[in-house]
Design a protein around this motif. Sequence first.
Motif, PDB file in Angstrom:
ATOM      1  N   TRP A 621      13.233  -6.504 -10.430  1.00 15.79           N
ATOM      2  CA  TRP A 621      13.682  -7.877 -10.624  1.00 15.79           C
ATOM      3  C   TRP A 621      13.919  -8.586  -9.286  1.00 15.79           C
ATOM      4  CZ3 TRP A 621      14.225 -11.446 -14.377  1.00 15.79           C
ATOM      5  CH2 TRP A 621      15.071 -12.525 -14.134  1.00 15.79           C
ATOM      6  N   THR A 622      14.564  -7.910  -8.361  1.00 14.80           N
ATOM      7  CA  THR A 622      14.933  -8.567  -7.103  1.00 14.80           C
ATOM      8  C   THR A 622      13.776  -8.627  -6.106  1.00 14.80           C
ATOM      9  OG1 THR A 622      15.785  -6.444  -6.280  1.00 14.80           O
ATOM     10  CG2 THR A 622      17.353  -7.945  -7.323  1.00 14.80           C
ATOM     11  N   TYR A 627      13.291 -13.538 -10.777  1.00 19.81           N
ATOM     12  CA  TYR A 627      14.343 -14.510 -11.077  1.00 19.81           C
ATOM     13  C   TYR A 627      13.828 -15.940 -11.146  1.00 19.81           C
ATOM     14  CZ  TYR A 627      13.973 -14.693  -5.995  1.00 19.81           C
ATOM     15  OH  TYR A 627      13.473 -14.778  -4.720  1.00 19.81           O
ATOM     16  N   ALA A 630      13.458 -17.422 -14.589  1.00 18.63           N
ATOM     17  CA  ALA A 630      14.642 -17.592 -15.437  1.00 18.63           C
ATOM     18  C   ALA A 630      15.259 -18.973 -15.215  1.00 18.63           C
ATOM     19  CB  ALA A 630      15.665 -16.506 -15.135  1.00 18.63           C
ATOM     20  N   LEU A 635      20.728 -16.766 -15.798  1.00 18.61           N
ATOM     21  CA  LEU A 635      20.801 -15.743 -14.755  1.00 18.61           C
ATOM     22  C   LEU A 635      21.979 -14.794 -14.935  1.00 18.61           C
ATOM     23  CD1 LEU A 635      19.765 -17.818 -11.606  1.00 18.61           C
ATOM     24  CD2 LEU A 635      18.474 -15.992 -12.725  1.00 18.61           C
TER      25      LEU A 635
END
Length: 860
Positions: A621-622, A627, A630, A635
Amino acid sequence: MSNFNYRPQLRLTAVHNGPLRGDQLNQYGFYDAGIMRQMLKLIGTGEARIWALPIPINNEDFTFVQNLIYDPKTQYALVDKDKIVICVISDSPGWMTAMNKLGYEVNSGPKTNKRLKSAHRPTLLNYTFDHLNVKVVESTEYSRYDFQTSNDDLAVASWLRKPEVLERLLDGGFVISSRLVQTAVQNMPNFDPMTTDDTRDYYYDPIIRKSMVKELLSARVFNTRIICPLGFIKGNAIVADLPEGLDVITSPTNIKKEIRLTTGYQFQAEPQSSKKKVLTDDQTIINFPKLFPLQDMELWLSQEYEMMFSRAINNNLLTNWRQIYQRQWRDDQDLEDNEARARSLYSAYRWTAGDMRLTESPWLFESVSISNAAPLKKRVPIPCALYEQIIPESLARMAGYDLNVEEGTIARLNDVEVHVVNDLDWLEMYESHGGHDQDDFFKIFYREFEGGIYDGEKSVIAVRSPNGYGEYSIFSYVEGNYAPSWEMADGTVVQFPKVNGENWPKRLSEAINCGLVSYIGLPSKSLPKQERSGPYTQEDVLRDIRIAMSGGNVGGFVNASMCHSMVLAAHRPLQLCSLEDALDKCINPDSAEDVAAIDRESYAMMREVIQSGEPIDQSFWTKRGCYRFAKESELENINIQPGHLTMMFRMCSKYLAAYIAKVRSWSQENCKHREIIHQLGSRLYGIAQPVLNDFRMKIHNVNSLDASASTGHIERNNWETMYLSIAQKIQSFERVEDQHDFVLALASVSINKPTSAGKISDQIVMNRIVYPYFEAALQYYGIAKVPFFSISNNSVRIERYQNVEFYWTNKDGEVEMFTDALAYQQAHRLDSPISFKMPAPTGQVNSQLTALNNMVIKTS
C-alpha cells in the motif's frame, strides 16, 4: 518556457574506433551496438551518442522535445516505454541519413519504435554477413499432429486449426547455424588503446575475454536479431549444426516488416542461459502464495546465508566470471551502478588470478561477500526451481531433437537447457501465460502436492513473469527425467518440496474457455484501423509521444492487478483486456483511446479493492502509491495490515543485517595481508602514513556531506577523485621500485592503523583505480603471479609466471642475483633518491621456489 531540469541525459556513447561507454564514460565491457557501429565505420570519424529524457508532461516540454527531434544532428528518435530516446551521429547530419546509406529501410508501423531500439541495443555479438541462406517454413512443418483434417488419429480440435492459433507454434523461436556464432565471435572488437581515438581507460582483460569466448561458443540459445532483405527476424534462436547452404530456419511469424536491410544480413545476438538460482518476485508471491509459505521462505533464506558465509570464508564466492563481462540492459537497473559493481568484481578477479586469497584483504572480502547478498535484500532464494524457456515439441524438432512429449507432461532438454511441452499443451496454455512466445522465460517449480486433485503427485508448475491471477500451468513429472535438487547447509539433499494443493485458482485459459472470464476489448478494436505506412519520420515519433502523454501508466495497471489478486483472490468476470495486451499497449502505445481506457481500468480495480474493506498489505500500500486511489474520507478506515509481503521484507532485512555484521566481524578478526607485504612495506611506511591519514579524512568529509548523510549514497565521482589522487602520488616517485615500495607501504599501514571508527580496511589499495599499482608491486616481488598472454587468429593463449629471482646492478657495475625479495629491496634502496629511512625489516622470507630461467618460474 520549458522546465530547466527537463533535459536529455546521456546513456551511451562511442567514437568510431573506440568501445561503447556510458554517461560516466565507463567502458561497457565487451559490448557493442552493431548498427550504431556500422554508422560510425561508414563515416570514419566522429562520435555516436544516445540520449534519453522522460515523456513530456506539458506543452512547453513537448515543444522542447519536438525541436530536438527536428534538429539536423538527430539521426533517429523513438518512444521507449516511459522515455524518449534520441540518437545523434556527429559528421552525418540529417534524419536517417547514415542508416539509409547503409541500406536500412525503416517503415512506419505500430512497433517500429520497438524494432528500432536494435540500432543502439548493446549485445556481445554483432556482425554483418553479406548473405545468409534463410529457410522459411510453415508453423506446423515440424509438428507430429495433423492440423488440416479431423479424421486422423493425430487430428486436433477445430479451434486449434485457426491460423492465428497455429502461428504460435514457432512464434519467437527459430534455429541458426553454429557457423553464425563462430564467425561473429571471431570478429568481436578488440580495441587497441594505442591506435584508437578514444584515450580513456580499457579493461579488455585477455583472460576474461578467453573465458567469455569459450562461453559464447558453447552457448546453445541466443536472443537474436537478423535484419535482412526479408525484414526483421527476431526471437530466441537455438544453435544447431545445420548443413552447408542452410544458415537459418524460421517461420513467417518471426519476420517483422518494420525494418529491413537491403545490402546484407545484420546479426545481433546475446547468449541466453538457464538460471539455476531462482529468486522470488513480488508478483509471483502475490499471485501464488501457496508456493511461498513464510515458514518455508525463512528456512530457504537462513540456509542460503549459512552456505554463503561458508563459501566466503573458504574463498569460494568468486566462481561466476560472467558477472564481469555480461550485463542485463534493463530499465529498472542503473547501468553505471552495474558497471561499477562489475569493475569492483574485476579487481577481485585480478586478485585471485594472481593466486591471492579473498580472505587476505579485509575490504575485498567484505565488499565481495556483502555484494553477493545484495540480491537477497528483498527477495528469497527458491529451492528446486529453475528459470528457463519453455518451448513446444515443434521447435525442438526444428533444432534436430526428435522428442515425443505426452500431453500433460513436461521434459527438460538438458543439452539446450530448456523445457519442452507437447504442441497441443503449448497452444492451450497461451492465455494462462499472458500470450507467451518462445523467447519468454518461466519460473519452473518442481513440487509434490499435498491435498487437492494432485495429492501425492510429483508435478512441475510453470509461471511466466509477468503473471496475473490464474496464469500458471501444472504438468505431471515423468519418473527418470531431470529434476533439480537443493543441498542444505548440513548436506541434506531435498527434491520435490511439498506444497499445499488445495484451492488453487482456476487457470485463466480454462476460465476463459468456460465463460468465467471475458474481455470487453480495447477501444481501438471498434474504431477504424489507422494503417501506418511509408518511411518512419519525425512525425511518427511525435505521434507516439502525444499518445504516451495521454496516459497508459504501465506500472499503475500492473500494481492494480497485483493488489486485486492479493486482496480479493478471484477472477474478474468482465475485464477490459488481458494483462499482456495492457502491457503491450502501454509499452508500444498506438492509440490514445486505448491507454486512457487502461488507466480507467486500473482505477476501477483499485476502487473495488478499497471498497471491499479487506486487509491490504502495508508495504504494498505505501510503496506502490495505492493511497492515491482512495478518497480522503476513506483513508482512516482502510484496513492496512503487515501481510505476506511485509513480513517477507522484514525477514529479509533481519537476515541481511545479521549476515553483514557476521561478515564484518569475521573480516576484522581474520583477514590479514601476508607478512612479506608488511616487511617490504616497512621501508616507506613513514611516507605512506600521512597519505593514508589524509585519504581517510577526505572520506570522512565526503560521508559528512548533506547529500550523503541524508541518502546514505556517496557520489561515485567523489570517490574517483580521491582514488586518482592516490594514483598520482604513486606516480610521483621517479623510480618504479619506489612506486612499488610506496604502494606496499600504503597496504601495510592501512592494515596496521585502523580507522577512527576502529575498523581495519585496505580500501586505499584495493579500489579499481589504485589496485593495478598494488598488483604490479605484488607481481614485481614475486608475491602474486603474473599472467602472460599472446593473441593469434583472435585466440588468446594464457600462461602465468612468478618472479623467484631478482637481479640488480650495483654502483660498481656488478650484477647481483637475489632469491629473497627483502634482500633484493635492501640492495636497490641504496640507489633511491628518497632520503627518508625506516628501520630495516625484521625477519627474512626464504623462497623455496627454484628458477627455471634467469627471471621467472612458470607455475601454470
